[in-house]
Design a protein around this motif. Structure first.
Motif, mmCIF file in Angstrom:
data_model
loop_
_atom_site.group_PDB
_atom_site.id
_atom_site.type_symbol
_atom_site.label_atom_id
_atom_site.label_comp_id
_atom_site.label_asym_id
_atom_site.label_seq_id
_atom_site.Cartn_x
_atom_site.Cartn_y
_atom_site.Cartn_z
ATOM 1 N N CYS A 25 90.978 19.578 29.470
ATOM 2 C CA CYS A 25 92.161 19.607 28.615
ATOM 3 C C CYS A 25 93.325 18.772 29.432
ATOM 4 O O CYS A 25 93.672 19.288 30.431
ATOM 5 C CB CYS A 25 92.482 20.679 28.157
ATOM 6 N N ASN A 26 93.955 17.844 28.855
ATOM 7 C CA ASN A 26 95.143 17.451 29.173
ATOM 8 C C ASN A 26 96.514 17.982 28.369
ATOM 9 O O ASN A 26 96.587 17.800 27.114
ATOM 10 C CB ASN A 26 95.283 15.785 28.953
ATOM 11 N N LEU A 27 96.911 19.164 29.045
ATOM 12 C CA LEU A 27 97.765 19.820 28.200
ATOM 13 C C LEU A 27 99.272 19.196 28.240
ATOM 14 O O LEU A 27 99.711 18.950 29.314
ATOM 15 C CB LEU A 27 97.992 21.272 28.922
ATOM 16 N N ILE A 28 99.824 19.044 27.167
ATOM 17 C CA ILE A 28 101.217 18.545 26.957
ATOM 18 C C ILE A 28 101.910 19.571 26.518
ATOM 19 O O ILE A 28 101.652 20.327 25.350
ATOM 20 C CB ILE A 28 101.188 17.452 26.022
ATOM 21 N N MET A 29 103.013 19.800 27.001
ATOM 22 C CA MET A 29 103.771 21.073 26.836
ATOM 23 C C MET A 29 105.327 20.505 26.181
ATOM 24 O O MET A 29 105.678 19.504 26.839
ATOM 25 C CB MET A 29 104.118 21.979 28.136
ATOM 26 N N ALA A 30 105.730 21.337 25.264
ATOM 27 C CA ALA A 30 107.119 20.813 24.554
ATOM 28 C C ALA A 30 107.752 22.194 24.266
ATOM 29 O O ALA A 30 107.018 23.335 23.843
ATOM 30 C CB ALA A 30 106.796 20.068 23.121
ATOM 31 N N GLN A 31 109.028 22.471 24.612
ATOM 32 C CA GLN A 31 109.797 23.345 24.263
ATOM 33 C C GLN A 31 110.645 23.320 23.049
ATOM 34 O O GLN A 31 111.074 24.386 22.487
ATOM 35 C CB GLN A 31 110.725 23.806 25.434
ATOM 36 N N THR A 32 110.360 22.257 22.332
ATOM 37 C CA THR A 32 110.983 22.228 21.045
ATOM 38 C C THR A 32 110.054 21.535 19.847
ATOM 39 O O THR A 32 109.180 20.606 20.463
ATOM 40 C CB THR A 32 112.394 21.505 21.041
ATOM 41 N N ALA A 33 110.230 21.677 18.857
ATOM 42 C CA ALA A 33 109.408 20.997 17.707
ATOM 43 C C ALA A 33 109.803 19.455 17.769
ATOM 44 O O ALA A 33 108.665 18.567 17.750
ATOM 45 C CB ALA A 33 109.753 21.658 16.256
ATOM 46 N N GLN A 34 111.132 19.315 18.060
ATOM 47 C CA GLN A 34 111.569 17.844 17.866
ATOM 48 C C GLN A 34 110.844 17.154 19.235
ATOM 49 O O GLN A 34 110.284 15.963 19.041
ATOM 50 C CB GLN A 34 112.988 17.579 17.846
ATOM 51 N N GLU A 35 110.784 17.688 20.227
ATOM 52 C CA GLU A 35 109.932 17.091 21.342
ATOM 53 C C GLU A 35 108.621 16.924 21.216
ATOM 54 O O GLU A 35 108.061 15.883 21.520
ATOM 55 C CB GLU A 35 110.253 17.958 22.711
ATOM 56 N N ALA A 36 107.943 17.728 20.614
ATOM 57 C CA ALA A 36 106.587 17.561 20.223
ATOM 58 C C ALA A 36 106.278 16.523 19.231
ATOM 59 O O ALA A 36 105.335 15.638 19.210
ATOM 60 C CB ALA A 36 105.932 19.010 19.524
ATOM 61 N N ASN A 58 110.890 26.457 12.267
ATOM 62 C CA ASN A 58 109.548 27.397 12.716
ATOM 63 C C ASN A 58 108.458 26.599 12.793
ATOM 64 O O ASN A 58 108.004 25.578 12.345
ATOM 65 C CB ASN A 58 109.511 28.637 11.544
ATOM 66 N N GLY A 59 107.330 27.398 13.457
ATOM 67 C CA GLY A 59 105.843 26.773 13.293
ATOM 68 C C GLY A 59 105.435 26.136 12.273
ATOM 69 O O GLY A 59 104.688 25.112 12.128
ATOM 70 N N ALA A 60 105.461 27.262 11.290
ATOM 71 C CA ALA A 60 104.768 26.527 9.851
ATOM 72 C C ALA A 60 105.336 25.454 9.572
ATOM 73 O O ALA A 60 104.729 24.251 9.028
ATOM 74 C CB ALA A 60 104.923 27.484 8.747
ATOM 75 N N GLU A 61 106.796 25.255 9.497
ATOM 76 C CA GLU A 61 107.363 23.970 9.245
ATOM 77 C C GLU A 61 106.725 22.654 10.172
ATOM 78 O O GLU A 61 106.743 21.502 9.748
ATOM 79 C CB GLU A 61 108.875 23.838 9.371
ATOM 80 N N PHE A 62 106.969 23.015 11.535
ATOM 81 C CA PHE A 62 106.702 22.024 12.367
ATOM 82 C C PHE A 62 105.280 21.527 12.218
ATOM 83 O O PHE A 62 105.035 20.390 12.312
ATOM 84 C CB PHE A 62 106.702 22.589 13.717
ATOM 85 N N LEU A 63 104.181 22.458 11.915
ATOM 86 C CA LEU A 63 102.604 22.200 11.831
ATOM 87 C C LEU A 63 102.753 21.293 10.446
ATOM 88 O O LEU A 63 101.686 20.359 10.391
ATOM 89 C CB LEU A 63 101.935 23.328 11.938
ATOM 90 N N THR A 64 103.212 21.433 9.575
ATOM 91 C CA THR A 64 103.323 20.766 8.134
ATOM 92 C C THR A 64 103.618 19.456 8.623
ATOM 93 O O THR A 64 102.841 18.316 7.958
ATOM 94 C CB THR A 64 104.174 21.424 7.088
ATOM 95 N N ILE A 65 104.619 19.027 9.307
ATOM 96 C CA ILE A 65 105.022 17.791 9.558
ATOM 97 C C ILE A 65 104.003 17.273 10.737
ATOM 98 O O ILE A 65 103.752 16.118 10.609
ATOM 99 C CB ILE A 65 106.599 17.926 10.281
ATOM 100 N N ALA A 66 103.572 18.086 11.655
ATOM 101 C CA ALA A 66 102.745 17.848 12.678
ATOM 102 C C ALA A 66 101.512 17.031 11.997
ATOM 103 O O ALA A 66 100.663 16.193 12.520
ATOM 104 C CB ALA A 66 102.367 18.373 13.603
ATOM 105 N N ARG A 67 101.086 17.708 11.041
ATOM 106 C CA ARG A 67 99.949 17.284 10.106
ATOM 107 C C ARG A 67 99.764 16.042 9.557
ATOM 108 O O ARG A 67 98.862 15.286 9.705
ATOM 109 C CB ARG A 67 99.523 18.310 8.995
ATOM 110 N N GLN A 68 100.875 15.352 9.400
ATOM 111 C CA GLN A 68 101.193 14.112 8.797
ATOM 112 C C GLN A 68 101.063 13.055 10.000
ATOM 113 O O GLN A 68 100.492 12.083 9.788
ATOM 114 C CB GLN A 68 102.401 13.819 8.269
#
Length: 125
Positions: A25-36, A58-68
């Motif tokens: 794995c190439n692990l990328i770490m982010a401490q904020t949703a905006q950074e991710a 929150n994570g549910a909001e982030f993952l909804t945007i990340a899915r796009q």
């Protein structure tokens, strides 16, 4: 293969880094949703692991945007704090593939990661 992990707690990111030591794995770490989300604009990931409670969203909001931004990646919500309504809604919309609780079971998390990555490459040497 990229795995993006988002958590505002540095110790969680370090724990996952230790867990994945010796894997492909190439692990990328982010401490904020905006950074991710900024990373996802220009990079592909196979998996996203996100905390639920974060200061900017929150994570549910982030993952909804990340899915796009990353429609074909596996999305895991990892948290000890949950809002059942928001999580159920995100699952219904396909933003979350799996919910795992903190503290996580290392073998279970590695198994989920291995299953995700095994489609394209061997994870554990």
């Amino acid at each position: 293969m990229n795995l993006l992990c988002v958590d505002d707690e540095e110790w969680v990111l370090k724990s996952i880094r230790r867990l994945l030591k010796g894997t492909a794995c190439n692990l990328i770490m982010a401490q904020t949703a905006q950074e991710a989300l900024s990373f996802l604009k220009d990079n592909k990931v196979k998996m996203v692991i996100s905390d639920f409670r974060m200061p900017d969203m929150n994570g549910a909001e982030f993952l909804t945007i990340a899915r796009q931004a990353s429609p074909h990646s596996m999305h895991i919500l990892l948290s000890s704090w949950t809002d059942g309504r928001q999580i159920r809604q995100a699952i219904r919309h396909g933003a979350i593939n799996k919910v795992m609780s903190k503290p996580w079971n290392n073998e279970e998390l590695l198994s989920e990661i291995h299953q995700c990555f095994s489609q394209t490459a061997k994870l554990i040497d």
